[in-house]
Design a protein around this motif. Structure first.
Motif, PDB file in Angstrom:
ATOM      1  N   VAL A  92       0.834  -1.197   0.000  1.00  0.00           N
ATOM      2  CA  VAL A  92       0.000   0.000   0.000  1.00  0.00           C
ATOM      3  C   VAL A  92       0.876   1.257   0.000  1.00  0.00           C
ATOM      4  CG1 VAL A  92      -1.652   1.346   1.355  1.00  0.00           C
ATOM      5  CG2 VAL A  92      -1.976  -1.116   1.098  1.00  0.00           C
ATOM      6  N   ARG A  93       1.894   1.270   0.838  1.00  0.00           N
ATOM      7  CA  ARG A  93       2.775   2.450   0.898  1.00  0.00           C
ATOM      8  C   ARG A  93       3.469   2.684  -0.448  1.00  0.00           C
ATOM      9  NH1 ARG A  93       4.473  -0.123   5.794  1.00  0.00           N
ATOM     10  NH2 ARG A  93       3.431   0.787   7.619  1.00  0.00           N
ATOM     11  N   ASP A  94       3.964   1.621  -1.058  1.00  0.00           N
ATOM     12  CA  ASP A  94       4.647   1.750  -2.349  1.00  0.00           C
ATOM     13  C   ASP A  94       3.697   2.292  -3.412  1.00  0.00           C
ATOM     14  OD1 ASP A  94       6.945   0.766  -1.217  1.00  0.00           O
ATOM     15  OD2 ASP A  94       6.732  -1.262  -2.033  1.00  0.00           O
ATOM     16  N   TYR A  95       2.456   1.822  -3.377  1.00  0.00           N
ATOM     17  CA  TYR A  95       1.511   2.242  -4.413  1.00  0.00           C
ATOM     18  C   TYR A  95       1.200   3.728  -4.316  1.00  0.00           C
ATOM     19  CZ  TYR A  95      -2.359   2.555  -7.579  1.00  0.00           C
ATOM     20  OH  TYR A  95      -3.155   2.939  -8.620  1.00  0.00           O
ATOM     21  N   PHE A  96       0.884   4.189  -3.124  1.00  0.00           N
ATOM     22  CA  PHE A  96       0.513   5.606  -3.004  1.00  0.00           C
ATOM     23  C   PHE A  96       1.713   6.521  -3.241  1.00  0.00           C
ATOM     24  CE2 PHE A  96      -3.225   3.805  -0.971  1.00  0.00           C
ATOM     25  CZ  PHE A  96      -4.214   4.562  -1.576  1.00  0.00           C
ATOM     26  N   ARG A  97       2.902   6.031  -2.928  1.00  0.00           N
ATOM     27  CA  ARG A  97       4.086   6.827  -3.234  1.00  0.00           C
ATOM     28  C   ARG A  97       4.233   6.993  -4.749  1.00  0.00           C
ATOM     29  NH1 ARG A  97       7.580   3.621  -1.256  1.00  0.00           N
ATOM     30  NH2 ARG A  97       7.309   4.318   0.892  1.00  0.00           N
ATOM     31  N   SER A  98       4.030   5.920  -5.492  1.00  0.00           N
ATOM     32  CA  SER A  98       4.170   5.998  -6.950  1.00  0.00           C
ATOM     33  C   SER A  98       2.972   6.673  -7.609  1.00  0.00           C
ATOM     34  CB  SER A  98       4.366   4.593  -7.533  1.00  0.00           C
ATOM     35  OG  SER A  98       3.242   3.765  -7.243  1.00  0.00           O
ATOM     36  N   ALA A  99       1.811   6.696  -6.935  1.00  0.00           N
ATOM     37  CA  ALA A  99       0.607   7.302  -7.507  1.00  0.00           C
ATOM     38  C   ALA A  99       0.456   8.772  -7.143  1.00  0.00           C
ATOM     39  CB  ALA A  99      -0.635   6.535  -7.039  1.00  0.00           C
ATOM     40  N   SER A 100       1.399   9.332  -6.407  1.00  0.00           N
ATOM     41  CA  SER A 100       1.241  10.703  -5.923  1.00  0.00           C
ATOM     42  C   SER A 100       1.151  11.721  -7.057  1.00  0.00           C
ATOM     43  CB  SER A 100       2.395  11.067  -4.983  1.00  0.00           C
ATOM     44  OG  SER A 100       3.645  10.950  -5.650  1.00  0.00           O
ATOM     45  N   VAL A 101       1.869  11.493  -8.152  1.00  0.00           N
ATOM     46  CA  VAL A 101       1.795  12.410  -9.296  1.00  0.00           C
ATOM     47  C   VAL A 101       0.390  12.380  -9.898  1.00  0.00           C
ATOM     48  CG1 VAL A 101       2.692  12.904 -11.599  1.00  0.00           C
ATOM     49  CG2 VAL A 101       4.253  12.199  -9.778  1.00  0.00           C
ATOM     50  N   PHE A 102      -0.166  11.183 -10.032  1.00  0.00           N
ATOM     51  CA  PHE A 102      -1.536  11.072 -10.534  1.00  0.00           C
ATOM     52  C   PHE A 102      -2.507  11.827  -9.628  1.00  0.00           C
ATOM     53  CE2 PHE A 102      -5.568   8.996  -9.581  1.00  0.00           C
ATOM     54  CZ  PHE A 102      -6.239   9.146 -10.787  1.00  0.00           C
ATOM     55  N   PHE A 103      -2.409  11.615  -8.328  1.00  0.00           N
ATOM     56  CA  PHE A 103      -3.331  12.264  -7.403  1.00  0.00           C
ATOM     57  C   PHE A 103      -3.201  13.781  -7.455  1.00  0.00           C
ATOM     58  CE2 PHE A 103      -3.845   8.095  -5.387  1.00  0.00           C
ATOM     59  CZ  PHE A 103      -5.204   8.123  -5.092  1.00  0.00           C
ATOM     60  N   ASP A 104      -1.990  14.286  -7.584  1.00  0.00           N
ATOM     61  CA  ASP A 104      -1.812  15.733  -7.672  1.00  0.00           C
ATOM     62  C   ASP A 104      -2.557  16.313  -8.869  1.00  0.00           C
ATOM     63  OD1 ASP A 104      -0.478  16.679  -5.487  1.00  0.00           O
ATOM     64  OD2 ASP A 104       1.440  16.990  -6.486  1.00  0.00           O
ATOM     65  N   GLY A 105      -2.433  15.660 -10.018  1.00  0.00           N
ATOM     66  CA  GLY A 105      -3.094  16.165 -11.209  1.00  0.00           C
ATOM     67  C   GLY A 105      -4.590  15.954 -11.197  1.00  0.00           C
ATOM     68  N   PHE A 106      -5.015  14.764 -10.796  1.00  0.00           N
ATOM     69  CA  PHE A 106      -6.437  14.453 -10.876  1.00  0.00           C
ATOM     70  C   PHE A 106      -7.245  15.135  -9.779  1.00  0.00           C
ATOM     71  CE2 PHE A 106     -10.121  11.467 -10.901  1.00  0.00           C
ATOM     72  CZ  PHE A 106     -10.492  11.706 -12.212  1.00  0.00           C
ATOM     73  N   ALA A 107      -6.612  15.478  -8.664  1.00  0.00           N
ATOM     74  CA  ALA A 107      -7.323  16.196  -7.603  1.00  0.00           C
ATOM     75  C   ALA A 107      -7.829  17.540  -8.119  1.00  0.00           C
ATOM     76  CB  ALA A 107      -6.407  16.410  -6.401  1.00  0.00           C
ATOM     77  N   ALA A 108      -7.018  18.217  -8.923  1.00  0.00           N
ATOM     78  CA  ALA A 108      -7.439  19.494  -9.493  1.00  0.00           C
ATOM     79  C   ALA A 108      -8.610  19.304 -10.449  1.00  0.00           C
ATOM     80  CB  ALA A 108      -6.261  20.147 -10.220  1.00  0.00           C
ATOM     81  N   THR A 109      -8.552  18.238 -11.241  1.00  0.00           N
ATOM     82  CA  THR A 109      -9.629  17.967 -12.182  1.00  0.00           C
ATOM     83  C   THR A 109     -10.934  17.658 -11.462  1.00  0.00           C
ATOM     84  OG1 THR A 109      -7.971  17.050 -13.689  1.00  0.00           O
ATOM     85  CG2 THR A 109     -10.273  16.580 -14.182  1.00  0.00           C
ATOM     86  N   ARG A 110     -10.854  16.845 -10.396  1.00  0.00           N
ATOM     87  CA  ARG A 110     -12.052  16.528  -9.620  1.00  0.00           C
ATOM     88  C   ARG A 110     -12.646  17.785  -9.007  1.00  0.00           C
ATOM     89  NH1 ARG A 110     -15.501  14.063  -8.266  1.00  0.00           N
ATOM     90  NH2 ARG A 110     -15.156  13.085  -6.257  1.00  0.00           N
ATOM     91  N   TRP A 111     -11.764  18.644  -8.500  1.00  0.00           N
ATOM     92  CA  TRP A 111     -12.243  19.883  -7.887  1.00  0.00           C
ATOM     93  C   TRP A 111     -12.934  20.765  -8.928  1.00  0.00           C
ATOM     94  CZ3 TRP A 111     -13.196  21.524  -3.199  1.00  0.00           C
ATOM     95  CH2 TRP A 111     -13.353  22.896  -2.960  1.00  0.00           C
ATOM     96  N   SER A 112     -12.376  20.810 -10.120  1.00  0.00           N
ATOM     97  CA  SER A 112     -12.966  21.597 -11.195  1.00  0.00           C
ATOM     98  C   SER A 112     -14.371  21.112 -11.542  1.00  0.00           C
ATOM     99  CB  SER A 112     -12.077  21.534 -12.437  1.00  0.00           C
ATOM    100  OG  SER A 112     -12.708  22.118 -13.554  1.00  0.00           O
ATOM    101  N   VAL A 113     -14.528  19.792 -11.593  1.00  0.00           N
ATOM    102  CA  VAL A 113     -15.823  19.219 -11.978  1.00  0.00           C
ATOM    103  C   VAL A 113     -16.874  19.457 -10.904  1.00  0.00           C
ATOM    104  CG1 VAL A 113     -17.049  17.068 -12.447  1.00  0.00           C
ATOM    105  CG2 VAL A 113     -14.842  17.505 -13.521  1.00  0.00           C
ATOM    106  N   VAL A 114     -16.540  19.160  -9.642  1.00  0.00           N
ATOM    107  CA  VAL A 114     -17.557  19.241  -8.599  1.00  0.00           C
ATOM    108  C   VAL A 114     -17.895  20.676  -8.222  1.00  0.00           C
ATOM    109  CG1 VAL A 114     -16.916  17.000  -7.654  1.00  0.00           C
ATOM    110  CG2 VAL A 114     -15.883  19.057  -6.697  1.00  0.00           C
ATOM    111  N   THR A 115     -17.027  21.640  -8.566  1.00  0.00           N
ATOM    112  CA  THR A 115     -17.316  23.038  -8.248  1.00  0.00           C
ATOM    113  C   THR A 115     -17.720  23.838  -9.473  1.00  0.00           C
ATOM    114  OG1 THR A 115     -14.983  23.681  -8.510  1.00  0.00           O
ATOM    115  CG2 THR A 115     -15.701  23.013  -6.308  1.00  0.00           C
TER     116      THR A 115
END
Length: 236
Positions: A92-115
């Motif tokens: 789990v730790r390895d996955y979220f460490r490697s997925a952090s770039v995805f989360f950074d980018g997609f978090a902005a997109t999710r925020w854009s959609v819901v707001t």
């Protein structure tokens, strides 16, 4: 004839190229903090005229629908594969460490959609959520399967909430965590849920075993004796 074919192919290639540039520009603006860019801003970022943009996307709905499909492709490309580590916690730790770039980018997109303040007929933000987050949700459920316990519906909802890119945004923006610290915090939440599911499963197994043991040890009720018509005593 060959020249006409080449010219037509060239026009198609330019059209597809402009369409891709427009969608890339939309996501780039959102990820840079312009969560609800105007058509003029998108066209300028893409290096095309507003007229060209409107030729491809005559209204907001068509742009949002195309962005939803584009976002799905980006999510598929950006999400890392599951780690091969056998230890569920480290996995789990390895996955979220490697997925952090995805989360950074997609978090902005999710925020854009819901707001998004616009009301677009026939376009639901929940539909976009289902397309892109479905990929993430399946990947996270495969990850948690390392704990070898089934998740009940409540636990699955909790897992989806904890790993939603909006939760990542809260960690990064509201709490001011670095990318590495946010990955560590999200991983810790998923690990805690996995261990909680393990404890529930173990407690349930223990309780069933205890009930079965008690039932086995419980004395059987004596059956009352009764006399039959021929005088032979029998047990009821």
């Amino acid at each position: 004839m060959q020249e006409q074919g080449d010219a037509k192919d060239g026009r198609i290639a330019r059209r597809l190229g402009n369409r891709a540039k427009i969608l890339d520009a939309l996501f780039a603006l959102i990820q840079s903090g312009t969560y609800h860019p105007t058509l003029k801003e998108i066209a300028a970022r893409a290096g095309v005229t507003p007229r060209t943009l409107l030729n491809h996307f005559p209204d907001g709905r068509s742009l949002m629908l195309a962005a939803a499909e584009h976002g799905k492709r980006l999510a598929e490309a950006a999400l890392p594969p599951l780690p091969s580590n056998a230890d569920p916690e480290q996995r789990v730790r390895d996955y979220f460490r490697s997925a952090s770039v995805f989360f950074d980018g997609f978090a902005a997109t999710r925020w854009s959609v819901v707001t998004n303040p616009a009301s677009l007929s026939l376009f639901e933000a929940s539909g976009y959520k289902g397309v892109a987050l479905g990929i993430l949700s399946r990947r996270i459920q495969e990850l948690v399967a390392s704990f070898e316990v089934p998740l009940d519906p409540v636990a699955r909802r909790a897992l989806a909430m904890m790993t939603d890119p909006l939760a990542w945004r809260l960690l990064r923006v509201q709490q001011g965590l670095s990318r590495a610290d946010a990955a560590q915090a999200m991983a810790a939440a998923v690990i805690a849920l996995g261990h909680a599911a393990q404890r529930r499963a173990q407690n349930g197994t223990g309780k069933r075993a205890t009930r079965a043991s008690k039932a086995k040890r419980a004395p059987q009720p004596r059956r009352a004796a009764k006399r039959t018509s021929n005088g032979v005593t029998a047990r009821a």
